[in-house]
Design a protein around this motif. Structure first.
Motif, mmCIF file in Angstrom:
data_model
loop_
_atom_site.group_PDB
_atom_site.id
_atom_site.type_symbol
_atom_site.label_atom_id
_atom_site.label_comp_id
_atom_site.label_asym_id
_atom_site.label_seq_id
_atom_site.Cartn_x
_atom_site.Cartn_y
_atom_site.Cartn_z
ATOM 1 N N VAL A 183 -7.563 6.924 -11.353
ATOM 2 C CA VAL A 183 -6.612 5.895 -11.728
ATOM 3 C C VAL A 183 -6.785 4.851 -13.003
ATOM 4 C CG1 VAL A 183 -6.988 4.192 -10.054
ATOM 5 C CG2 VAL A 183 -4.710 4.706 -10.489
ATOM 6 N N LYS A 184 -7.985 4.558 -13.096
ATOM 7 C CA LYS A 184 -8.432 3.620 -14.372
ATOM 8 C C LYS A 184 -8.105 4.261 -15.759
ATOM 9 C CE LYS A 184 -11.140 0.559 -11.617
ATOM 10 N NZ LYS A 184 -12.251 -0.393 -11.517
ATOM 11 N N LEU A 185 -8.309 5.401 -15.855
ATOM 12 C CA LEU A 185 -8.039 6.201 -16.927
ATOM 13 C C LEU A 185 -6.663 6.973 -17.122
ATOM 14 C CD1 LEU A 185 -11.729 7.597 -17.247
ATOM 15 C CD2 LEU A 185 -10.582 5.620 -18.048
ATOM 16 N N ASP A 186 -5.804 6.979 -16.072
ATOM 17 C CA ASP A 186 -4.841 7.983 -15.811
ATOM 18 C C ASP A 186 -3.306 7.112 -16.108
ATOM 19 O OD1 ASP A 186 -2.669 9.562 -14.986
ATOM 20 O OD2 ASP A 186 -3.688 9.981 -13.189
ATOM 21 N N ALA A 187 -2.972 7.382 -17.633
ATOM 22 C CA ALA A 187 -1.675 6.794 -18.085
ATOM 23 C C ALA A 187 -0.542 7.186 -17.043
ATOM 24 C CB ALA A 187 -1.592 7.046 -19.402
ATOM 25 N N GLY A 188 -0.595 8.156 -16.528
ATOM 26 C CA GLY A 188 0.580 8.594 -15.764
ATOM 27 C C GLY A 188 0.600 7.742 -14.533
ATOM 28 N N ALA A 189 -0.365 7.640 -13.740
ATOM 29 C CA ALA A 189 -0.499 6.778 -12.559
ATOM 30 C C ALA A 189 -0.226 5.520 -13.055
ATOM 31 C CB ALA A 189 -2.021 6.864 -11.817
ATOM 32 N N GLN A 190 -0.696 4.899 -13.979
ATOM 33 C CA GLN A 190 -0.395 3.615 -14.420
ATOM 34 C C GLN A 190 1.089 3.354 -14.691
ATOM 35 O OE1 GLN A 190 -3.161 3.131 -17.740
ATOM 36 N NE2 GLN A 190 -5.007 3.213 -16.314
ATOM 37 N N THR A 191 1.838 4.214 -15.408
ATOM 38 C CA THR A 191 3.237 4.154 -15.662
ATOM 39 C C THR A 191 3.851 4.203 -14.285
ATOM 40 O OG1 THR A 191 2.755 5.489 -17.592
ATOM 41 C CG2 THR A 191 5.129 5.378 -16.648
ATOM 42 N N TYR A 192 3.667 4.884 -13.322
ATOM 43 C CA TYR A 192 4.267 4.925 -12.015
ATOM 44 C C TYR A 192 3.896 3.530 -11.239
ATOM 45 C CZ TYR A 192 6.804 9.212 -12.314
ATOM 46 O OH TYR A 192 7.739 10.161 -12.479
ATOM 47 N N ILE A 193 2.927 2.984 -11.378
ATOM 48 C CA ILE A 193 2.402 1.878 -10.722
ATOM 49 C C ILE A 193 3.554 0.653 -11.282
ATOM 50 C CG2 ILE A 193 0.785 0.027 -10.362
ATOM 51 C CD1 ILE A 193 -1.365 2.520 -9.996
ATOM 52 N N GLY A 194 3.534 0.785 -12.715
ATOM 53 C CA GLY A 194 4.305 -0.150 -13.366
ATOM 54 C C GLY A 194 5.828 -0.214 -12.886
ATOM 55 N N MET A 195 6.190 1.345 -12.783
ATOM 56 C CA MET A 195 7.767 1.323 -12.109
ATOM 57 C C MET A 195 7.821 0.865 -10.721
ATOM 58 S SD MET A 195 8.600 5.153 -13.545
ATOM 59 C CE MET A 195 9.107 5.527 -15.226
ATOM 60 N N TYR A 196 7.029 1.130 -9.963
ATOM 61 C CA TYR A 196 6.905 0.530 -8.602
ATOM 62 C C TYR A 196 6.854 -0.817 -8.586
ATOM 63 C CZ TYR A 196 7.497 4.883 -6.164
ATOM 64 O OH TYR A 196 8.308 6.218 -5.507
ATOM 65 N N ALA A 197 6.008 -1.777 -9.420
ATOM 66 C CA ALA A 197 6.050 -3.009 -9.825
ATOM 67 C C ALA A 197 7.809 -3.652 -9.671
ATOM 68 C CB ALA A 197 5.485 -3.365 -10.441
ATOM 69 N N VAL A 198 8.511 -2.816 -10.557
ATOM 70 C CA VAL A 198 9.751 -2.943 -10.762
ATOM 71 C C VAL A 198 10.714 -2.667 -9.637
ATOM 72 C CG1 VAL A 198 11.973 -2.472 -12.034
ATOM 73 C CG2 VAL A 198 9.753 -2.686 -13.304
ATOM 74 N N LEU A 199 10.619 -1.759 -8.840
ATOM 75 C CA LEU A 199 10.969 -1.348 -7.658
ATOM 76 C C LEU A 199 10.958 -2.369 -6.700
ATOM 77 C CD1 LEU A 199 10.624 2.532 -7.432
ATOM 78 C CD2 LEU A 199 12.718 1.137 -8.253
ATOM 79 N N ALA A 200 9.550 -2.938 -6.466
ATOM 80 C CA ALA A 200 9.034 -4.079 -5.451
ATOM 81 C C ALA A 200 10.017 -5.311 -5.859
ATOM 82 C CB ALA A 200 7.779 -4.409 -5.765
ATOM 83 N N ASP A 201 10.407 -5.529 -7.070
ATOM 84 C CA ASP A 201 11.075 -6.883 -7.369
ATOM 85 C C ASP A 201 12.663 -6.592 -7.428
ATOM 86 O OD1 ASP A 201 10.735 -9.490 -7.899
ATOM 87 O OD2 ASP A 201 11.412 -9.086 -9.872
ATOM 88 N N ILE B 227 0.829 -1.139 0.152
ATOM 89 C CA ILE B 227 -0.017 -0.105 0.014
ATOM 90 C C ILE B 227 0.859 1.078 0.118
ATOM 91 C CG2 ILE B 227 -0.336 -0.097 2.561
ATOM 92 C CD1 ILE B 227 -3.055 1.065 -0.123
ATOM 93 N N GLU B 228 2.253 1.288 0.642
ATOM 94 C CA GLU B 228 3.011 2.362 0.649
ATOM 95 C C GLU B 228 3.619 2.561 -0.644
ATOM 96 O OE1 GLU B 228 7.024 3.881 2.765
ATOM 97 O OE2 GLU B 228 6.195 2.084 3.511
ATOM 98 N N ALA B 229 3.865 1.549 -1.249
ATOM 99 C CA ALA B 229 4.316 1.703 -2.721
ATOM 100 C C ALA B 229 3.373 2.323 -3.758
ATOM 101 C CB ALA B 229 4.979 0.453 -2.998
ATOM 102 N N TYR B 230 2.056 1.617 -3.564
ATOM 103 C CA TYR B 230 1.044 2.134 -4.254
ATOM 104 C C TYR B 230 1.043 3.568 -4.271
ATOM 105 C CZ TYR B 230 -3.750 2.428 -6.242
ATOM 106 O OH TYR B 230 -4.858 2.916 -6.829
ATOM 107 N N MET B 231 0.637 4.005 -3.001
ATOM 108 C CA MET B 231 0.478 5.451 -2.645
ATOM 109 C C MET B 231 1.545 6.411 -3.151
ATOM 110 S SD MET B 231 -2.327 5.341 -1.769
ATOM 111 C CE MET B 231 -2.770 6.991 -1.251
ATOM 112 N N LYS B 232 2.660 6.043 -2.940
ATOM 113 C CA LYS B 232 4.029 6.522 -3.677
ATOM 114 C C LYS B 232 4.021 6.729 -5.190
ATOM 115 C CE LYS B 232 7.843 5.560 -0.108
ATOM 116 N NZ LYS B 232 8.835 4.736 0.000
ATOM 117 N N ALA B 233 3.297 5.707 -5.751
ATOM 118 C CA ALA B 233 3.287 5.796 -7.183
ATOM 119 C C ALA B 233 2.446 6.671 -7.661
ATOM 120 C CB ALA B 233 2.841 4.176 -7.689
ATOM 121 N N LEU B 234 1.187 6.883 -6.969
ATOM 122 C CA LEU B 234 0.118 7.752 -7.344
ATOM 123 C C LEU B 234 0.588 9.282 -6.866
ATOM 124 C CD1 LEU B 234 -3.176 5.998 -5.937
ATOM 125 C CD2 LEU B 234 -2.080 6.136 -8.137
ATOM 126 N N ASN B 235 1.435 9.390 -5.802
ATOM 127 C CA ASN B 235 2.038 10.581 -5.449
ATOM 128 C C ASN B 235 2.874 11.199 -6.585
ATOM 129 O OD1 ASN B 235 2.128 12.957 -3.550
ATOM 130 N ND2 ASN B 235 4.153 12.188 -3.343
#
Length: 131
Positions: free
Chosen positions: A52-70, A30-38
């Protein structure tokens, strides 16, 4: 969902050229998710984060945080060096995460879900005269 993002344009991370980035959306907290949105809101100048469902910027950062998580040794600034169409690879990961479709991309079912039925309308034997 786990996977690998293959970059067309490699980036430098810790002095090494990186062309592939592993990601795992199941490791997003949840912390990483909120950081991505921020991050999306801050980098987008407040023009993102509304839906967020229509927001390509938020989706891009969520994808980046998925990389950071791994890859916890990476930093968001490492991933922000990505350019060109590689940006969309992060957006795709985020989109699948947000839409809940990530499990469908993993495996295709080998068997059809329902048997295929025969057409219910009979076809005349002399079908050449039919309009």
């Amino acid at each position: 969902m786990k996977g690998i993002i293959k970059l067309k344009n490699s980036i430098m991370i810790d002095g090494a050229e990186v062309k592939e980035l592993s990601y795992d959306t199941d490791k997003i907290t949840i912390e990483a998710y909120m950081k991505a949105l921020n991050q999306a809101i801050v980098k987008g100048g407040g023009m993102t984060g509304v839906n967020v469902k229509l927001d390509a910027g938020a989706q891009t950062y969520i994808g980046m945080y998925a990389v950071l998580a791994d890859n916890p040794r990476y930093d968001i600034t490492d991933l922000e060096r990505v350019k060109g169409s590689d940006i969309m690879r992060f957006a795709d990961v985020g989109l699948f995460f947000i839409s809940g479709r990530e499990d469908q991309s993993q495996e295709m079912s080998e068997e059809p879900s329902e048997p295929t039925r025969e057409p219910s309308i009979p076809i005349p034997a002399d079908s050449e005269n039919v309009l």
